[in-house]
Design a protein around this motif. Structure first.
Motif, PDB file in Angstrom:
ATOM      1  N   VAL A   1       0.871  -1.188   0.000  1.00  0.00           N
ATOM      2  CA  VAL A   1       0.000   0.000   0.000  1.00  0.00           C
ATOM      3  C   VAL A   1       0.905   1.235   0.000  1.00  0.00           C
ATOM      4  CG1 VAL A   1      -1.857  -1.153   1.282  1.00  0.00           C
ATOM      5  CG2 VAL A   1      -0.164   0.200   2.540  1.00  0.00           C
TER       6      VAL A   1
ATOM      7  N   LYS B   1      -1.220   6.213   2.728  1.00  0.00           N
ATOM      8  CA  LYS B   1      -2.295   5.510   3.448  1.00  0.00           C
ATOM      9  C   LYS B   1      -1.844   5.226   4.893  1.00  0.00           C
ATOM     10  CE  LYS B   1      -6.268   3.289   3.422  1.00  0.00           C
ATOM     11  NZ  LYS B   1      -7.506   4.099   3.439  1.00  0.00           N
TER      12      LYS B   1
ATOM     13  N   TYR C   1      -9.778  -0.258   2.200  1.00  0.00           N
ATOM     14  CA  TYR C   1      -9.234  -0.892   0.997  1.00  0.00           C
ATOM     15  C   TYR C   1      -9.832  -2.291   0.882  1.00  0.00           C
ATOM     16  CZ  TYR C   1      -5.409   2.376  -0.264  1.00  0.00           C
ATOM     17  OH  TYR C   1      -4.666   3.437  -0.687  1.00  0.00           O
TER      18      TYR C   1
ATOM     19  N   ARG D   1      -5.483  -6.361   0.779  1.00  0.00           N
ATOM     20  CA  ARG D   1      -4.329  -5.613   1.296  1.00  0.00           C
ATOM     21  C   ARG D   1      -4.093  -5.882   2.790  1.00  0.00           C
ATOM     22  NH1 ARG D   1      -3.752  -5.837  -3.419  1.00  0.00           N
ATOM     23  NH2 ARG D   1      -4.322  -4.212  -4.881  1.00  0.00           N
TER      24      ARG D   1
ATOM     25  N   GLN E   1      -0.528  -8.797  -6.107  1.00  0.00           N
ATOM     26  CA  GLN E   1      -0.763  -7.388  -6.412  1.00  0.00           C
ATOM     27  C   GLN E   1      -0.777  -7.117  -7.914  1.00  0.00           C
ATOM     28  OE1 GLN E   1      -0.371  -4.965  -3.621  1.00  0.00           O
ATOM     29  NE2 GLN E   1      -0.578  -3.076  -4.755  1.00  0.00           N
TER      30      GLN E   1
ATOM     31  N   GLN F   1      -5.129  -1.726 -10.677  1.00  0.00           N
ATOM     32  CA  GLN F   1      -5.046  -2.359  -9.354  1.00  0.00           C
ATOM     33  C   GLN F   1      -6.194  -1.845  -8.483  1.00  0.00           C
ATOM     34  OE1 GLN F   1      -1.180  -2.032  -7.512  1.00  0.00           O
ATOM     35  NE2 GLN F   1      -0.201  -3.257  -9.118  1.00  0.00           N
TER      36      GLN F   1
ATOM     37  N   GLN G   1      -8.072  -0.861  -5.293  1.00  0.00           N
ATOM     38  CA  GLN G   1      -7.735  -0.493  -3.902  1.00  0.00           C
ATOM     39  C   GLN G   1      -9.000  -0.291  -3.081  1.00  0.00           C
ATOM     40  OE1 GLN G   1      -4.742  -1.174  -3.333  1.00  0.00           O
ATOM     41  NE2 GLN G   1      -3.288   0.462  -3.775  1.00  0.00           N
ATOM     42  N   GLU G   2      -9.776   0.760  -3.426  1.00  0.00           N
ATOM     43  CA  GLU G   2     -10.989   1.048  -2.661  1.00  0.00           C
ATOM     44  C   GLU G   2     -12.190   0.484  -3.393  1.00  0.00           C
ATOM     45  OE1 GLU G   2     -11.006   5.292  -2.419  1.00  0.00           O
ATOM     46  OE2 GLU G   2      -9.317   5.361  -1.029  1.00  0.00           O
TER      47      GLU G   2
END
Ligand code: MTE
Ligand code: MO
Length: 365
Positions: free
Chosen positions: A170, A174, A206, A210, A230, A253, A255-256
């Motif tokens: 990450v 963050k 996330y 992660r 990843q 990628q 993430q959220e």
């Protein structure tokens, strides 16, 4: 791992994959409590569950930090060194509700074993631990272009005779925002083995991927890790991408998670006997710290929407069965919302099923 599953998980868990073990609670138990009891929290594994004893446990922080160091659990729990952190966190796998996409078209599933999740690959727990930021500070902070933190999990093996570290990263931003926790407690109890005992990462807002379980190493690096989880998994492809034209570098990628929601009761093919109104129960969630602001239901395929709580979803028609499509959609506090149909959301990797959740029930009145 089956022995652990039987010891640590609720007997009604739905076993989505036997090995690596993946399981989710049945619909009626997904939203039975605002805080998911540990035995009912979904489990997502890419490999075998390591048995690590607290006494022998430590993890290392190295790479682009000033002072690489090793920490035991006692080090972290020393409140004179690190302030405690307790937070309610919803963990959602980006594969949640994947089964709806599979039903349309199987996608990447024939290449990667992709768990056919329903709506239960989401759960909320109170995690306790320390902010990773404080631990990085205790290592003198980042140096020489350190911009990402890579986490290593001690999963035992992935395929027979094949061992691979679970590794993801990450961005430092963050971590700097105190949104990454090193957690040893889940709902006031030590992490169950299946959820990462003795220590896991929890990244707020996330995708679950992660939040590395069985943490043994944190490495400061310059760019997002190229490790397979990843760079090859958890990618979001454009809709035209398929088996013969996909390039990993074209995937975003994930993430959220975007805003999404699902109806947990009633459920498809259930016969609902009612007198003009159907009570719907479900969940709504938005990633990245955004929260569900308004939840709406539709009984006409998404043309008109009623704000929850819905008073009257059904029209009366005597003596007959009726087929009602009930859709749910949520608005988060940034006024993002969901697309109506899963066809619009379909993608090769079968991730991020955030289209409106739809159930079909027989309505009897
Ligand atoms: N950590 C390790 N070491 N190995 C894994 O396979 N799976 C990730 C993440 N952390 C995984 C991991 C994924 S994809 C998800 S969705 C979450 O763990 C699920 O956490 P849970 O099993 O505690 O629900
Ligand atoms: Mo996941």
């Amino acid at each position: 791992s089956w022995k652990l599953v039987l010891e640590e998980k609720h007997p009604d868990m739905l076993h989505i994959l036997g090995f690596p073990y993946n399981g989710e609670p049945p619909k009626r138990l997904v939203t039975s409590k605002p805080i998911t009891p540990n035995p009912l929290h979904f489990v997502r594994n890419h490999g075998g569950i390591p048995i690590i004893e607290k006494e022998n446990y430590s993890f290392r922080v190295d790479g682009l930090v000033s002072l690489p160091a090793t920490f035991t659990l006692d080090d972290l729990m020393d409140e004179t060194r690190f302030p405690r952190m307790k937070k309610h966190i919803t963990m959602q796998c980006s594969g949640t509700r994947r089964i709806e996409q599979i039903t349309r078209y199987p996608g990447q599933g024939d290449e990667l074993p992709q768990a056919p999740w329903a709506e239960g690959a989401i759960g909320t727990a109170e995690y306790e631990g320390v902010s990773l930021k404080k631990v990085i500070k205790a290592c003198g902070g980042l140096v020489n272009g350190g911009k990402h933190l890579e986490f290593f999990g001690a999963d035992t093996y992935f395929k027979e005779n094949e061992c691979m570290n679970y590794r993801v990263s990450v961005p430092w931003a963050k971590v700097k925002a105190n949104e990454v926790m090193l957690a040893w407690n889940m709902n006031g109890e030590p992490l169950p083995r299946i959820h990462g005992y003795p220590l896991r990462i929890v990244v707020f807002g996330y995708i679950g991927a992660r939040s590395v379980k069985w943490l043994y190493r944190v490495q400061a690096i310059t760019a997002p890790t190229r490790a397979p989880v990843q760079s090859k998994e958890y990618l979001y492809f454009a809709q035209q991408v398929g088996k013969y034209n996909f390039r990993l570098t074209d995937g975003i990628q994930i993430q959220e998670m975007p805003v999404s929601s699902a109806i947990m009761s009633p459920w498809t093919k259930q016969v609902v006997i009612h007198e003009g109104s159907i009570h719907c129960k479900g969940w709504a969630y938005s990633g990245g710290g955004r929260w569900p602001e308004r939840v709406e239901l539709s009984a006409d395929g998404g043309f008109s929407w009623y704000t929850v709580p819905p008073e009257n979803l059904s029209k009366k028609r005597k003596w007959t069965w009726r087929w009602i499509d009930v859709l749910v959609r949520c608005w988060d506090n940034a006024l993002n919302t969901q697309v109506p149909d899963v066809r619009t959301a379909w993608n090769w990797g079968l991730h991020v099923t955030s289209s409106c959740h739809t159930i079909n029930v027989y309505s009897v009145n």
